[in-house]
Design a protein around this motif. Structure first.
Motif, short mmCIF file in Angstrom:
data_model
loop_
_atom_site.label_atom_id
_atom_site.label_comp_id
_atom_site.label_asym_id
_atom_site.label_seq_id
_atom_site.Cartn_x
_atom_site.Cartn_y
_atom_site.Cartn_z
N LEU A 110 44.08 37.63 31.77
CA LEU A 110 42.82 37.22 32.38
C LEU A 110 42.76 37.72 33.81
O LEU A 110 43.74 37.56 34.56
CB LEU A 110 42.71 35.69 32.38
CG LEU A 110 42.65 35.02 31.01
CD1 LEU A 110 42.82 33.51 31.15
CD2 LEU A 110 41.32 35.34 30.32
N GLU A 111 41.62 38.26 34.18
CA GLU A 111 41.49 38.79 35.54
C GLU A 111 41.05 37.71 36.52
O GLU A 111 40.12 36.95 36.25
CB GLU A 111 40.50 39.96 35.58
CG GLU A 111 40.50 40.67 36.93
CD GLU A 111 39.68 41.95 36.97
OE1 GLU A 111 39.04 42.27 35.96
OE2 GLU A 111 39.70 42.61 38.03
N VAL A 112 41.74 37.65 37.64
CA VAL A 112 41.36 36.79 38.77
C VAL A 112 41.31 37.69 40.00
O VAL A 112 41.53 38.90 39.90
CB VAL A 112 42.39 35.65 38.98
CG1 VAL A 112 42.48 34.76 37.75
CG2 VAL A 112 43.78 36.19 39.34
N LEU A 113 41.00 37.13 41.14
CA LEU A 113 41.05 37.94 42.36
C LEU A 113 41.58 37.07 43.49
O LEU A 113 40.95 36.10 43.90
CB LEU A 113 39.67 38.51 42.71
CG LEU A 113 39.67 39.51 43.86
CD1 LEU A 113 40.57 40.71 43.58
CD2 LEU A 113 38.25 40.00 44.15
N MET A 114 42.78 37.42 43.93
CA MET A 114 43.40 36.66 45.02
C MET A 114 43.00 37.28 46.35
O MET A 114 42.66 38.45 46.42
CB MET A 114 44.91 36.64 44.82
CG MET A 114 45.31 35.76 43.64
SD MET A 114 47.07 35.73 43.33
CE MET A 114 47.22 37.08 42.16
N GLN B 12 43.89 44.30 43.56
CA GLN B 12 43.50 43.94 44.93
C GLN B 12 44.29 44.77 45.92
O GLN B 12 45.40 45.26 45.60
CB GLN B 12 43.76 42.43 45.13
CG GLN B 12 43.48 41.86 46.50
CD GLN B 12 42.03 41.97 46.96
OE1 GLN B 12 41.52 43.10 47.16
NE2 GLN B 12 41.35 40.85 47.13
N ILE C 58 48.53 28.41 42.36
CA ILE C 58 47.32 28.14 41.57
C ILE C 58 47.68 27.59 40.20
O ILE C 58 47.12 26.60 39.73
CB ILE C 58 46.47 29.41 41.46
CG1 ILE C 58 45.83 29.65 42.83
CG2 ILE C 58 45.42 29.29 40.36
CD1 ILE C 58 44.91 30.79 42.90
N LYS D 235 50.20 32.13 29.47
CA LYS D 235 49.09 32.64 30.28
C LYS D 235 49.59 33.87 31.03
O LYS D 235 50.72 33.90 31.52
CB LYS D 235 48.65 31.61 31.33
CG LYS D 235 47.66 30.57 30.86
CD LYS D 235 46.23 31.09 30.83
CE LYS D 235 45.24 30.06 30.32
NZ LYS D 235 45.28 29.91 28.85
N ARG E 131 42.52 48.08 34.01
CA ARG E 131 41.87 46.80 33.68
C ARG E 131 41.71 46.63 32.17
O ARG E 131 42.04 45.58 31.61
CB ARG E 131 40.52 46.74 34.37
CG ARG E 131 39.68 45.52 33.98
CD ARG E 131 38.37 45.48 34.78
NE ARG E 131 38.62 45.16 36.17
CZ ARG E 131 38.36 45.95 37.20
NH1 ARG E 131 37.79 47.13 37.00
NH2 ARG E 131 38.63 45.57 38.42
N LEU F 45 47.92 36.16 34.14
CA LEU F 45 46.82 36.33 35.09
C LEU F 45 47.10 37.55 35.95
O LEU F 45 48.21 37.72 36.44
CB LEU F 45 46.73 35.08 35.99
CG LEU F 45 46.57 33.73 35.26
CD1 LEU F 45 46.68 32.57 36.25
CD2 LEU F 45 45.23 33.67 34.54
N ILE G 261 47.34 24.19 35.74
CA ILE G 261 47.84 24.17 34.36
C ILE G 261 48.92 23.10 34.25
O ILE G 261 49.90 23.11 35.00
CB ILE G 261 48.42 25.54 33.97
CG1 ILE G 261 47.41 26.64 34.26
CG2 ILE G 261 48.86 25.53 32.51
CD1 ILE G 261 46.39 26.94 33.23
#
Lengths: 428, 428
Positions: free
Chosen positions: B67-71, B136, B117, B130, B58, B132, B122
């Motif tokens: 940038l951290e997201v969570l699917m 997970q 997404i 970007k 991380r 992302l 965007i």
């Protein structure tokens, strides 16, 4: 974090599909994006809050002497057949057949998996008590997912499982979790009332739900007015068994011991649920330990859930106004936002950039609005996403070496030098 | 952490089902417990390592400006039908039908979800580039799961997705990830060689696998001996395209430009895989941005995976001896273990307890063996679980106010006063 490099996507309009304020605000602030019905992707702003909540939950579980493990999301059906509840969940359980035609499922809870592990590893009463928890994604195939993360299908849950030698120590585990829950919710600025609950598919003889009072709650909660003056340390199992509080499915007016004039009622959001179910799982799954006298004893168990992803929604239900979210500081995605009101003005830019770097250097979590946008849009966005503090940097103030610090919740404003602004934010 | 209150369950015997050393050692140390074929529960000791690895991954993703997201784990089939690869995964994809008979799947990767997404949020080239990512759980329904977490079915993956306006900047994203990977693996004490790879079901024109060289690796890797003297900063895409390195499925002896005497070969474990696939997903899923000239341009994409749970196994393959695991300090579950050789001796107990508390107070992660067991068992267990340092506290040393500090890797031993032992561990 600079907004120009972030993933921030705010909506002016209220999304049609969202019926409650937390769902609307989570979509409008770009905290989450729906991937399919009841299943969400957490975008950076939402994930930041989710992680803060998760960490508070974790710290209080650890403080209560629990050990963290991580169970898989996919479980074999055979454990559920052994426990006898493979059919209890009905269609809410997401059933899966793998390539070898083995029956699997996406865990809606994990009593069977953890009891099986306990049975394989723990053999003696000397290793008790044990409390094992995990924070893992769960799935319940809701027939009508709604209210965003409040009633989604894939959701993040903390589930703790206690193993004790006898009923008395099992009650002590139950009490330890009551204490941990009160502390957990208090750290988020929430008062949650533990009410008597139906133990449903988990089973057992003793069960309480933690309900946050909020107008948009799904349950109607009835409780003795004495609850309103109960100090956190007074929430003991004895007290809960003597004071009346129940959610609608358990409340029977004809049996309620509280006189009407002392009976309060309100809408509630369930954010936690604790169960004591004795040997319901330990016997069928073979979780026995050798007792002091050498005999094999099935362990006494309980389980304790907190809806981690649901809490994000519940916190918004409890903390918002007409402009947007008002995050309690302990769960805010950033502590402070800097609004640069004119990125084309050299002095304003320099002042805002300096503030940004100084705050970062002091480990303050800061979101810096460095976008080329009108001040009105920046004010609206910053109020909408609801960081506890704002520092507003505009040409007029900068000419005098000053900025404005605003408290999102109280709307108090302070005209300060840059250094005083930094001190104020740091100490807040 | 006191072992008496921990969940530590070591096995003397080698489990029959485990064919490779990491799987054997993870079972013998009680890091994991199999819940069903290829699906594991992470017990406290294993989870501690998994989290350390996850956090290093991380930090390096964030450092590289991602940038951290969570699917979600569960994805709708329709996105995969749109991208045209719903059938590409064949039986490895765990397909699920929900209660409304909608086709879903447990994500083996997430190009479709993240592209969808991006397409919705965007809109302008100004928001590019970007990157992302998320960390997970994924699922691949391996026909024959084996080697423990090295080829399990449910596994933890870091997957990053880059979005760029053109090929040149897409290459810069690819390079940024190469750099991040080299740093990530270096922080765990690993040298991973990026080799040309087949892009398989992900697709695209450019792909590299990061292979750790280890005898038990699943792939045979062929590489120019020049790799062995390559400094980390020299791993550029240009260099990778000019120097030869390939895993067996890509290596064709007749086409290999490296003369045999300069061609090295070894077994490798794949721990990361990077892809550039241009507009393969952005066109079918509608991920277009407005370019500087006002025209709609499909974004150039890449994806970048690291097998986080697999790395736990790979690290053990690379760091063990006949006594057990030898954790690199950056991923060790605890930095030091204290062995109390006689818990019934008052002076020994006091010395060990004091050391324990003093180390805790200095934020050192310490596992304290306070069990009522023979010294031999404690030595064996502590060597087996492989913490970098041990402090051995026994009656003979205590009589002289001293203890023994041992380095697990080098077996160096130091006879020290308690304060010197604490200083040595702190500064190590």
């Amino acid at each position: 974090m600079r907004i120009s490099q972030y993933f921030l996507s705010t909506l002016k309009e209220t999304p049609q599909e969202a019926q409650i304020v937390s769902h609307r605000l989570m979509l409008r602030t770009g905290m989450i994006a729906q991937t399919t019905a009841g299943i969400y992707t957490w975008l950076p702003l939402g994930l930041a809050v989710l992680k803060k909540i998760e960490q508070i939950v974790r710290e209080e579980q650890n403080r209560a002497g629990s050990l963290e493990v991580l169970m898989p999301t996919i479980q074999p059906a055979d454990l559920w057949i052994k426990s006898g509840r493979y059919n209890d969940y009905g269609k809410e359980m997401l059933r899966i057949t793998d390539r070898h035609e083995r029956e699997m499922l996406y865990g809606p809870t994990a009593e069977e998996v953890i009891t099986d592990i306990f049975a394989r590893y723990i053999k003696s009463y000397k290793d008790l008590p044990k409390r094992l928890y995990n924070i893992q994604w769960k799935f319940r195939d809701e027939i009508r997912p709604r209210f965003g993360v409040m009633r989604g299908r894939e959701f993040l849950m903390k589930d703790n499982y206690s193993f004790n030698l006898d009923y008395e120590s099992a009650r002590a585990s139950y009490q330890a979790m009551l204490d941990a829950y009160v502390r957990t919710f208090a750290r988020m600025g929430l008062t949650a009332i533990p009410v008597r609950a139906d133990s449903g598919a988990i089973g057992g003889t003793l069960s309480h739900e933690f309900q946050i009072l909020a107008e948009t709650g799904e349950s109607q909660v009835y409780y003795d007015e004495a609850y309103e003056t109960l100090a956190p340390g007074e929430i003991t199992l004895e007290k809960l068994q003597s004071l009346y509080a129940a959610a609608d499915e358990m409340h029977k007016p004809e049996d309620c011991p509280v006189p009407l004039e002392k009976l309060k009622t309100a809408r509630g959001i369930e954010v936690g649920h604790v169960f004591y179910f004795g040997t319901k799982y330990s016997i069928p799954l073979g979780a026995y330990v050798m007792g002091p006298d050498g005999k094999q004893i099935p362990v006494e168990m309980g389980s304790y859930g907190i809806g981690v992803s649901r809490l994000v929604g519940a916190l918004i239900e409890a903390n918002h106004d007409e402009k947007g979210i008002i995050w309690p500081e302990s769960v805010a995605p950033f502590k402070v936002g800097i609004l640069n009101l004119n990125i084309k003005d050299e002095a304003t830019n320099k002042a805002a950039e300096d503030l940004y770097h100084k705050l970062l250097n002091q480990d303050v979590e800061v979101l810096y609005d460095d976008r080329d946008q009108a001040p009105g849009a920046k004010f609206a966005d910053m109020d909408l996403i609801g960081l506890p503090w704002q520092i507003i940097v505009g040409p007029r103030g900068v000419a005098q070496g000053r900025c404005e610090v605003k408290n999102r919740k109280t709307d108090e404003r302070f005209d300060l030098s840059y250094d005083d602004a930094i001190q104020k934010i740091r100490k807040a």
